[in-house]
Design an enzyme around this catalytic site. Sequence first.
Site, PDB file in Angstrom:
ATOM      1  N   LYS A  95       8.221   6.864  -8.588  1.00  0.00           N
ATOM      2  CA  LYS A  95       8.506   6.760  -7.322  1.00  0.00           C
ATOM      3  C   LYS A  95       9.360   5.349  -7.115  1.00  0.00           C
ATOM      4  O   LYS A  95       9.093   4.510  -7.780  1.00  0.00           O
ATOM      5  CB  LYS A  95       7.245   6.926  -6.693  1.00  0.00           C
ATOM      6  N   ARG A 163      12.476  -8.312  -7.559  1.00  0.00           N
ATOM      7  CA  ARG A 163      12.712  -6.900  -7.308  1.00  0.00           C
ATOM      8  C   ARG A 163      12.101  -6.425  -6.034  1.00  0.00           C
ATOM      9  O   ARG A 163      12.781  -5.674  -5.219  1.00  0.00           O
ATOM     10  CB  ARG A 163      12.238  -6.020  -8.518  1.00  0.00           C
TER      11      ARG A 163
END
Length: 319
Positions: A95, A163
């Site tokens: 996901k 990130r």
Amino acid sequence: MKKYQWGIVGLGSIAHEFANSFEQETSELAAVASRTLEKAETFAKRYAIPKAYGSYAELLNDEAIDIIYIAVPNRQHIDNILQALHANKHVLCEKAITMNKDELAEAMKLAEEKQLVLAEAMTIFNMPLYQQLRSLIDSQKLGALKMIQAPFGSYKEPDPTNRFFNPELAGGALLDIGTYAVSFARFFLSSQPEVIASSMVPFKTGVDEQSVTLLRNKENEMATISLTFQAKMPKVGIVAFENGYLTITDYPRADRAEITYNDGTKEWIESGYTAQAMNYEIENMTKIIAGERPNKSLFLTKDVIAILDDMQKLWEKEK
């Protein structure tokens, strides 16, 4: 009986968890691929995986591999999904499965044309507890659904290069923890909701740091989604019905739910094991491929991605 042969594309932290958890009678973890052969070989040796490749293309060209598990950063998902499908591999992708609904529609169309299975590795759609809860809800014992609360807060070091906050790596809370919260709400809602309101506070890089969203569907069931990357919040989902409410602690991988009825009495439902969350994803993927169960979760995933798109459109209007 032939066992399904799995390959992993992308060898970050979630791939390590996947490989460490992998324990199936009907599947084998047969190959891994990284952008460098050394990294792939180190990973393969650690988990006793027979094959290591220094490029994703080499793994996709391995005719012995049946299923690809994609664990690369979000922005790279669609390219890797399409490449795997073109190589005639079934795909289980981490996901958020794609960046937006247009990408997902393209992937779903190709999977259908190729008669391949495409699914998102969303634990909520695979944990046995949620199937037990669905049966309870369908029995009407709890009455009509009214309200859902789905908070998710996680403190991340405010580093613009990591990130979580880097826009080049599709950073932001929504495509990371937000997919869990929205998937939790969508699982219980009777139909796809409309995003009634959503407000976001950006990090200095421009990605979403925190947000609050209100959803409502045609049955007038409502849900609130609260996300933050700069404060911890307990992952406790509340699902309220006419006759009582469910409390699900650590809902992304929950194996226990508490029911509180309107008269104050309580009941607990337990099913599955939190530690086996990834194995449930693997097992259900192979059952879909074998035709033993429908791929219902993909259509929930499609709804979730559409909700995420609508939230971001409202945020654009805030600017």
